[in-house]
Write a protein that holds these residues in place. Structure first.
Motif, PDB file in Angstrom:
ATOM      1  N   THR A  11       0.812  -1.230   0.000  1.00  0.00           N
ATOM      2  CA  THR A  11       0.000   0.000   0.000  1.00  0.00           C
ATOM      3  C   THR A  11       0.837   1.269   0.000  1.00  0.00           C
ATOM      4  O   THR A  11       0.276   2.358  -0.138  1.00  0.00           O
ATOM      5  CB  THR A  11      -0.921   0.039   1.233  1.00  0.00           C
ATOM      6  OG1 THR A  11      -0.135   0.093   2.430  1.00  0.00           O
ATOM      7  CG2 THR A  11      -1.835  -1.178   1.278  1.00  0.00           C
ATOM      8  N   VAL A  12       2.145   1.149   0.154  1.00  0.00           N
ATOM      9  CA  VAL A  12       2.993   2.344   0.177  1.00  0.00           C
ATOM     10  C   VAL A  12       3.927   2.334  -1.024  1.00  0.00           C
ATOM     11  O   VAL A  12       4.250   1.281  -1.577  1.00  0.00           O
ATOM     12  CB  VAL A  12       3.804   2.450   1.486  1.00  0.00           C
ATOM     13  CG1 VAL A  12       2.876   2.630   2.677  1.00  0.00           C
ATOM     14  CG2 VAL A  12       4.692   1.225   1.690  1.00  0.00           C
ATOM     15  N   ASP A  13       4.358   3.528  -1.446  1.00  0.00           N
ATOM     16  CA  ASP A  13       5.218   3.612  -2.621  1.00  0.00           C
ATOM     17  C   ASP A  13       6.681   3.380  -2.257  1.00  0.00           C
ATOM     18  O   ASP A  13       7.065   3.349  -1.081  1.00  0.00           O
ATOM     19  CB  ASP A  13       5.010   4.930  -3.370  1.00  0.00           C
ATOM     20  CG  ASP A  13       5.343   6.163  -2.538  1.00  0.00           C
ATOM     21  OD1 ASP A  13       6.112   6.058  -1.558  1.00  0.00           O
ATOM     22  OD2 ASP A  13       4.836   7.251  -2.874  1.00  0.00           O
ATOM     23  N   THR A  14       7.491   3.212  -3.292  1.00  0.00           N
ATOM     24  CA  THR A  14       8.905   2.894  -3.075  1.00  0.00           C
ATOM     25  C   THR A  14       9.674   4.018  -2.385  1.00  0.00           C
ATOM     26  O   THR A  14      10.534   3.733  -1.539  1.00  0.00           O
ATOM     27  CB  THR A  14       9.558   2.499  -4.413  1.00  0.00           C
ATOM     28  OG1 THR A  14       8.847   1.367  -4.945  1.00  0.00           O
ATOM     29  CG2 THR A  14      11.006   2.098  -4.231  1.00  0.00           C
ATOM     30  N   GLY A  45      -1.288   1.113 -10.346  1.00  0.00           N
ATOM     31  CA  GLY A  45      -1.624  -0.207  -9.825  1.00  0.00           C
ATOM     32  C   GLY A  45      -0.986  -0.572  -8.505  1.00  0.00           C
ATOM     33  O   GLY A  45      -1.224  -1.664  -7.990  1.00  0.00           O
ATOM     34  N   GLY A  46      -0.179   0.298  -7.951  1.00  0.00           N
ATOM     35  CA  GLY A  46       0.459  -0.003  -6.679  1.00  0.00           C
ATOM     36  C   GLY A  46       1.776  -0.733  -6.846  1.00  0.00           C
ATOM     37  O   GLY A  46       2.246  -0.990  -7.965  1.00  0.00           O
ATOM     38  N   ASP A 176       7.897   0.088  -7.893  1.00  0.00           N
ATOM     39  CA  ASP A 176       6.711   0.723  -8.455  1.00  0.00           C
ATOM     40  C   ASP A 176       7.158   1.696  -9.535  1.00  0.00           C
ATOM     41  O   ASP A 176       8.273   1.583 -10.052  1.00  0.00           O
ATOM     42  CB  ASP A 176       5.850   1.388  -7.372  1.00  0.00           C
ATOM     43  CG  ASP A 176       6.514   2.581  -6.705  1.00  0.00           C
ATOM     44  OD1 ASP A 176       7.632   2.998  -7.129  1.00  0.00           O
ATOM     45  OD2 ASP A 176       5.938   3.138  -5.755  1.00  0.00           O
ATOM     46  N   ARG A 177       6.328   2.676  -9.871  1.00  0.00           N
ATOM     47  CA  ARG A 177       6.646   3.584 -10.969  1.00  0.00           C
ATOM     48  C   ARG A 177       7.875   4.462 -10.698  1.00  0.00           C
ATOM     49  O   ARG A 177       8.373   5.126 -11.606  1.00  0.00           O
ATOM     50  CB  ARG A 177       5.440   4.470 -11.273  1.00  0.00           C
ATOM     51  CG  ARG A 177       4.958   5.305 -10.095  1.00  0.00           C
ATOM     52  CD  ARG A 177       3.675   6.014 -10.462  1.00  0.00           C
ATOM     53  NE  ARG A 177       3.098   6.724  -9.318  1.00  0.00           N
ATOM     54  CZ  ARG A 177       1.979   7.439  -9.403  1.00  0.00           C
ATOM     55  NH1 ARG A 177       1.347   7.553 -10.549  1.00  0.00           N
ATOM     56  NH2 ARG A 177       1.501   8.044  -8.338  1.00  0.00           N
ATOM     57  N   HIS A 178       8.367   4.475  -9.464  1.00  0.00           N
ATOM     58  CA  HIS A 178       9.563   5.252  -9.136  1.00  0.00           C
ATOM     59  C   HIS A 178      10.855   4.474  -9.373  1.00  0.00           C
ATOM     60  O   HIS A 178      11.940   5.066  -9.396  1.00  0.00           O
ATOM     61  CB  HIS A 178       9.529   5.687  -7.672  1.00  0.00           C
ATOM     62  CG  HIS A 178       8.357   6.538  -7.326  1.00  0.00           C
ATOM     63  ND1 HIS A 178       7.171   6.021  -6.847  1.00  0.00           N
ATOM     64  CD2 HIS A 178       8.170   7.877  -7.422  1.00  0.00           C
ATOM     65  CE1 HIS A 178       6.306   7.003  -6.638  1.00  0.00           C
ATOM     66  NE2 HIS A 178       6.889   8.135  -6.992  1.00  0.00           N
TER      67      HIS A 178
END
Length: 231
Positions: A11-14, A45-46, A176-178
């Motif tokens: 649930t959290v981003d990179t 999408g997480g 993720d996207r990062h």
């Protein structure tokens, strides 16, 4: 990694995980993350979280080994991906980088990997078939392209490098996207508390900054509380 931590990490981003690792370590300087801009097949999408299942591929030139050797290695590759701890993330180094042309990650291969219980893919190589990839299987890649070239598996289960990040088979990966990072084993037990502490601390500055009438005086007060909480 227990189920509670897994759900939290999903649930959290990179960037949050990157910062939380430093909270757990008690210092800045964590550096086990990718460098440069990567592309994500499903930016909304997480995160993907899992233990790395590694391999190396190439696609610029036809393989020089006998067809039966290539076929046997391909099957060994899929067997490797089907085994090991779960959740799993496939991590592929394309040895043609930075001149990758072979899209290993398209509709068929992503669907097969998802069916084998893999949670996503990380690669310095190419992805394609955007819009046709299965939901719940993010791909974080170095580029997008239309062709598979002469793509073939070179190595299975060896150490790989993706955008400056060295990854071993079995490393715990968050991406993720990062981009992506490897979670050090020694911080896993403290990571959930570190994430919660980080998120709570950030609210000390974020909540006042979002209020109407926020000015320098309010910022100064909020920043002092923010700094005090971090030390």
């Amino acid at each position: 990694m227990n189920d509670t931590l897994l759900k939290l990490l999903q649930t959290v981003d990179t960037p949050t995980v990157c910062n939380a690792i430093e909270v757990a370590q008690g210092q800045r300087g964590f550096d086990q993350f990718t460098r440069g801009t990567m592309l994500c097949s499903d930016p909304e999408g997480g995160a993907m979280v899992g233990y790395a299942r590694t391999a190396k591929i190439a696609a610029l030139e036809p393989p020089q080994e006998a067809p039966e050797v290539i076929k046997a290695r391909r099957m060994a590759y899929y067997k490797h991906m089907s085994k090991g701890p779960r959740p799993a993330v496939t991590v592929i180094e394309d040895v043609d980088f930075p001149h990758c042309i072979g899209a290993y990650w398209g509709e068929i291969n992503t669907t097969v990997h998802k069916g084998l219980g893999v949670s996503g893919a990380l690669t310095n190589g190419v992805m394609r078939d955007l819009g046709d990839l299965p939901s719940g299987f993010p791909v974080v890649a170095g580029s997008i392209g239309p062709s598979h070239g002469f793509v073939h598996v070179r190595e299975i289960g060896t150490d790989v490098e993706v955008f400056g990040l060295r990854i071993r088979d079995g490393d715990l990966v968050h991406a993720d996207r990062h981009g992506a990072l490897v979670i050090p084993p020694e911080v896993v037990d403290q990571l959930a508390d570190a994430i919660h502490k980080l998120l709570n601390t950030e609210q000390l500055i974020l909540e006042p900054a979002r209020q109407t009438g926020f000015d320098f005086a309010a910022f100064e007060t909020a920043w002092a509380a923010f700094e005090a909480s971090r030390t």
